[in-house]
Design a protein around this motif. Structure first.
Motif, PDB file in Angstrom:
ATOM      1  N   ILE A   6       0.828  -1.209   0.000  1.00 43.38           N
ATOM      2  CA  ILE A   6       0.000   0.000   0.000  1.00 43.38           C
ATOM      3  C   ILE A   6       0.862   1.258   0.000  1.00 43.38           C
ATOM      4  N   MET A   7       1.902   1.287   0.837  1.00 36.58           N
ATOM      5  CA  MET A   7       2.751   2.471   0.955  1.00 36.58           C
ATOM      6  C   MET A   7       3.913   2.375  -0.025  1.00 36.58           C
ATOM      7  N   MET A   8       3.742   3.013  -1.199  1.00 35.13           N
ATOM      8  CA  MET A   8       4.796   3.031  -2.219  1.00 35.13           C
ATOM      9  C   MET A   8       4.997   4.448  -2.734  1.00 35.13           C
ATOM     10  N   PRO A   9       6.206   4.757  -3.210  1.00 39.48           N
ATOM     11  CA  PRO A   9       6.445   6.083  -3.788  1.00 39.48           C
ATOM     12  C   PRO A   9       5.743   6.261  -5.131  1.00 39.48           C
ATOM     13  N   LYS A  10       5.608   7.515  -5.538  1.00 35.70           N
ATOM     14  CA  LYS A  10       5.001   7.937  -6.811  1.00 35.70           C
ATOM     15  C   LYS A  10       3.493   7.713  -6.817  1.00 35.70           C
ATOM     16  N   ILE A  11       3.062   6.457  -6.727  1.00 38.79           N
ATOM     17  CA  ILE A  11       1.633   6.150  -6.640  1.00 38.79           C
ATOM     18  C   ILE A  11       1.459   5.064  -5.589  1.00 38.79           C
ATOM     19  N   ASP A  12       0.561   5.261  -4.628  1.00 32.80           N
ATOM     20  CA  ASP A  12       0.386   4.257  -3.577  1.00 32.80           C
ATOM     21  C   ASP A  12      -0.393   3.053  -4.100  1.00 32.80           C
ATOM     22  N   GLY A  13      -0.325   1.962  -3.336  1.00 27.78           N
ATOM     23  CA  GLY A  13      -0.929   0.714  -3.763  1.00 27.78           C
ATOM     24  C   GLY A  13      -2.431   0.782  -3.957  1.00 27.78           C
ATOM     25  N   LEU A  14      -3.114   1.529  -3.105  1.00 33.49           N
ATOM     26  CA  LEU A  14      -4.573   1.651  -3.240  1.00 33.49           C
ATOM     27  C   LEU A  14      -4.951   2.352  -4.541  1.00 33.49           C
ATOM     28  N   THR A  15      -4.180   3.379  -4.898  1.00 32.70           N
ATOM     29  CA  THR A  15      -4.447   4.089  -6.150  1.00 32.70           C
ATOM     30  C   THR A  15      -4.172   3.194  -7.353  1.00 32.70           C
ATOM     31  N   VAL A  16      -3.099   2.404  -7.269  1.00 34.00           N
ATOM     32  CA  VAL A  16      -2.813   1.429  -8.330  1.00 34.00           C
ATOM     33  C   VAL A  16      -3.994   0.474  -8.481  1.00 34.00           C
ATOM     34  N   LEU A  17      -4.455  -0.058  -7.356  1.00 33.34           N
ATOM     35  CA  LEU A  17      -5.592  -0.981  -7.350  1.00 33.34           C
ATOM     36  C   LEU A  17      -6.814  -0.351  -8.015  1.00 33.34           C
ATOM     37  N   LYS A  18      -7.147   0.878  -7.631  1.00 36.72           N
ATOM     38  CA  LYS A  18      -8.335   1.542  -8.170  1.00 36.72           C
ATOM     39  C   LYS A  18      -8.209   1.778  -9.675  1.00 36.72           C
ATOM     40  N   ASN A  19      -7.000   2.141 -10.123  1.00 39.35           N
ATOM     41  CA  ASN A  19      -6.780   2.369 -11.552  1.00 39.35           C
ATOM     42  C   ASN A  19      -6.896   1.074 -12.349  1.00 39.35           C
ATOM     43  N   VAL A  20      -6.383  -0.009 -11.792  1.00 36.51           N
ATOM     44  CA  VAL A  20      -6.469  -1.312 -12.449  1.00 36.51           C
ATOM     45  C   VAL A  20      -7.928  -1.724 -12.611  1.00 36.51           C
ATOM     46  N   ARG A  21      -8.699  -1.558 -11.559  1.00 39.79           N
ATOM     47  CA  ARG A  21     -10.112  -1.938 -11.629  1.00 39.79           C
ATOM     48  C   ARG A  21     -10.909  -1.019 -12.564  1.00 39.79           C
ATOM     49  N   LYS A  22     -10.529   0.256 -12.652  1.00 43.00           N
ATOM     50  CA  LYS A  22     -11.209   1.165 -13.583  1.00 43.00           C
ATOM     51  C   LYS A  22     -11.030   0.713 -15.028  1.00 43.00           C
ATOM     52  N   ARG A  23      -9.917   0.020 -15.274  1.00 40.05           N
ATOM     53  CA  ARG A  23      -9.647  -0.485 -16.624  1.00 40.05           C
ATOM     54  C   ARG A  23     -10.322  -1.833 -16.867  1.00 40.05           C
ATOM     55  N   ASN A  24     -11.140  -2.252 -15.908  1.00 40.58           N
ATOM     56  CA  ASN A  24     -11.831  -3.550 -15.983  1.00 40.58           C
ATOM     57  C   ASN A  24     -10.864  -4.725 -16.017  1.00 40.58           C
ATOM     58  N   ASN A  25      -9.702  -4.517 -15.419  1.00 37.90           N
ATOM     59  CA  ASN A  25      -8.717  -5.590 -15.278  1.00 37.90           C
ATOM     60  C   ASN A  25      -9.037  -6.337 -13.990  1.00 37.90           C
ATOM     61  N   LEU A  26      -9.398  -7.611 -14.105  1.00 38.12           N
ATOM     62  CA  LEU A  26      -9.837  -8.393 -12.948  1.00 38.12           C
ATOM     63  C   LEU A  26      -8.728  -9.268 -12.371  1.00 38.12           C
ATOM     64  N   ILE A  27      -7.471  -8.939 -12.666  1.00 39.89           N
ATOM     65  CA  ILE A  27      -6.359  -9.699 -12.112  1.00 39.89           C
ATOM     66  C   ILE A  27      -6.479  -9.790 -10.590  1.00 39.89           C
ATOM     67  N   PRO A  28      -6.254 -10.970  -9.993  1.00 37.43           N
ATOM     68  CA  PRO A  28      -6.264 -11.070  -8.529  1.00 37.43           C
ATOM     69  C   PRO A  28      -5.197 -10.164  -7.915  1.00 37.43           C
ATOM     70  N   ILE A  29      -5.565  -9.433  -6.874  1.00 35.92           N
ATOM     71  CA  ILE A  29      -4.634  -8.509  -6.220  1.00 35.92           C
ATOM     72  C   ILE A  29      -4.622  -8.757  -4.720  1.00 35.92           C
ATOM     73  N   LEU A  30      -3.412  -8.950  -4.193  1.00 36.82           N
ATOM     74  CA  LEU A  30      -3.186  -9.096  -2.759  1.00 36.82           C
ATOM     75  C   LEU A  30      -2.453  -7.853  -2.281  1.00 36.82           C
ATOM     76  N   LEU A  31      -3.016  -7.183  -1.294  1.00 34.43           N
ATOM     77  CA  LEU A  31      -2.397  -5.974  -0.751  1.00 34.43           C
ATOM     78  C   LEU A  31      -1.514  -6.309   0.456  1.00 34.43           C
ATOM     79  N   LEU A  32      -0.351  -5.677   0.506  1.00 33.43           N
ATOM     80  CA  LEU A  32       0.518  -5.771   1.672  1.00 33.43           C
ATOM     81  C   LEU A  32       0.480  -4.428   2.395  1.00 33.43           C
TER      82      LEU A  32
END
Length: 224
Positions: A52-78
């Motif tokens: 979740i805590m990453m530079p440039k773009i945090d993990g939650l934002t990455v997750l939200k962007n991936v889902r906005k693209r309708n990408n259903l890849i399984p995602i595990l958050l640390l």
């Protein structure tokens, strides 16, 4: 099975890559959210593990962007955070699961297996075809004639074949799925590992075979 690992703590990332590769996963490691988004957009992964805590773009934002693209890849958050709100936000945003640091490697591997089973509808960790069984937990290929523990690449090739029986899979797809989009491996490396697998299947008296289709790829089918 290919994994994208996005973790900015390089020592932890290195340790996790080692653990995952020892358990027959192919891993691409990145260290910020911007790179994670780029890799997820341009490559083909079976699961993504995002801190979740990453530079440039945090993990939650990455997750939200991936889902906005309708990408259903399984995602595990640390996450190193213990607050319930962070976990809830991640799950509501489309994460499949979360794991709080520090964690044991066995728990990480178990969470990954559980997510993959849920996504594929598997009720257990074994794939079977004919008289052959592939255990996705122990990486053992077996029949009544005996068993072999497969190497990383052998396991991933046969897992892909057994998950798609009687379907043609090109050498290019094997390279992209298992070695990675940026790999410098030559196309004939697929044939080398197919050859290894054929020898093991013969030794196990398998009633299935890996058939080569000229200039097209490989098919796993029952012997006639």
């Amino acid at each position: 099975m290919r994994v994208l690992l996005a973790e900015d703590e390089k020592a932890l990332s290195k340790a996790l890559v080692t653990i995952l590769e020892r358990n027959n996963y192919s891993v691409d490691a990145v260290y910020d959210g911007e790179s994670a988004l780029e890799y997820l957009e341009n490559d083909n992964y079976d699961i993504a593990i995002l801190d979740i805590m990453m530079p440039k773009i945090d993990g939650l934002t990455v997750l939200k962007n991936v889902r906005k693209r309708n990408n259903l890849i399984p995602i595990l958050l640390l996450t190193a955070k213990s607050e319930v709100d962070d976990k809830v936000e991640g799950l509501d945003a489309g994460a499949n699961d979360y794991l709080a640091k520090p964690f044991h490697s066995k728990e990480l591997l178990a969470r990954i297996r559980a997510i993959i089973r849920t996504q594929t509808g598997q009720s257990n960790s074994k794939l079977s075809m004919g008289n052959i069984v592939l255990d996705q937990t122990s990486f053992e290929l077996s029949s009544t004639a005996g068993n072999y523990r497969l190497s990383n690449k052998e396991f991933q090739i046969l897992e892909l074949l057994m998950s798609n029986p009687n379907q043609l899979i090109s050498s290019e797809r094997f390279l992209e799925k298992i070695w990675g989009y940026d790999s410098e491996a030559e196309i004939n490396v697929v044939w080398v590992y197919i050859s290894y697998l054929r020898k093991k299947l013969t030794a196990l008296h398998a009633n299935i075979q890996i058939k080569a289709v000229r200039n097209a790829g490989y098919v796993l089918e029952q012997k006639k």
